[in-house]
Design an enzyme around this catalytic site. Structure first.
Site, short mmCIF file in Angstrom:
data_model
loop_
_atom_site.label_atom_id
_atom_site.label_comp_id
_atom_site.label_asym_id
_atom_site.label_seq_id
_atom_site.Cartn_x
_atom_site.Cartn_y
_atom_site.Cartn_z
CB CYS A 48 102.81 56.38 29.12
SG CYS A 48 103.04 55.01 30.28
CG HIS B 88 102.78 59.61 32.72
ND1 HIS B 88 101.57 59.66 32.08
CD2 HIS B 88 103.02 58.30 32.99
CE1 HIS B 88 101.07 58.44 31.98
NE2 HIS B 88 101.94 57.59 32.51
CD GLU C 267 100.94 63.39 31.87
OE1 GLU C 267 100.33 62.34 32.10
OE2 GLU C 267 101.85 63.48 31.01
#
Length: 204
Positions: free
Chosen positions: A81, A181, A183
């Protein structure tokens, strides 16, 4: 095989705990570094994804040219990002110098709804690449700014938000940037990012 070292450069970003958890593995030693040169000595550098461009550029303390040279020399790097945006020259978000490893700028989304929040499709380019078969079809985004490379050849995948199409995955040398993202992108996102890490480290 001895453990590989991964250094997350902390420029005041949040959410580092979930990132560390997502990329942890038995054969990896993960550290969080506030000194960019120290971070660049690891087997792989990770530029995390939460924060503001101006503050992150300031935290590099005029080390952009040093990092640009290290990446050109093959240092494996993953930018997430904001971390992907820092690989470019500059950003409309704030004054400050990006790394300039990929020529281009970061611009604000010109869409009725900003920021771009939530799940969206990953549109892989038709040209063959090592990640297109990785099963990542959607990912979680949280961005108001997007990368606009001068040359589109580093772009591996695109994403469309309303009427704006932007680069969502890029690669140049041993550096990969993702606008989403991983994660926060469930099992598929975590599997993808770990496959990228293994691939980049093996290139060193």
């Amino acid at each position: 095989m001895s453990p590989r070292s991964l250094a997350i450069f902390d420029y005041g970003a949040g959410n580092l705990h979930s990132l560390v958890k997502a990329i942890s593995a038995d054969d990896r030693v993960i550290s969080i570094e506030t000194d960019l040169r120290a971070a660049a000595k690891a087997d792989m550098l990770v530029l995390p994804g939460v924060g503001a461009f101006g503050a992150a550029a300031g935290a590099m303390r005029n080390e952009q040219s040093y990092l640009r040279s290290a990446l050109a020399d093959g240092l494996p790097c993953l930018g997430i990002c904001l971390g992907m945006q820092l690989l470019f020259d500059s950003s409309e978000e704030a004054a400050g110098e990006g790394v300039g490893f990929i020529s281009g700028s970061v611009t604000r989304l010109r869409t009725p709804k900003v920021p771009h929040m939530g799940w969206n499709d990953i549109e892989w380019r038709s040209s063959g690449n090592g990640y297109a078969g990785g099963g990542l079809g959607t990912a979680y985004f949280a961005n108001a700014y997007v990368c606009e490379p001068e040359d589109e050849s580093p772009v591996l995948a695109w994403t469309t938000h309303q009427d704006a199409r932007f680069a969502s995955i890029i690669r140049s040398a041993n550096t990969v940037g993702v606008q989403f993202h991983p994660e926060k992108s469930s099992f598929a996102g975590r599997a993808f990012v770990n496959a990228v890490i293994e691939d980049l480290i093996s290139c060193k």
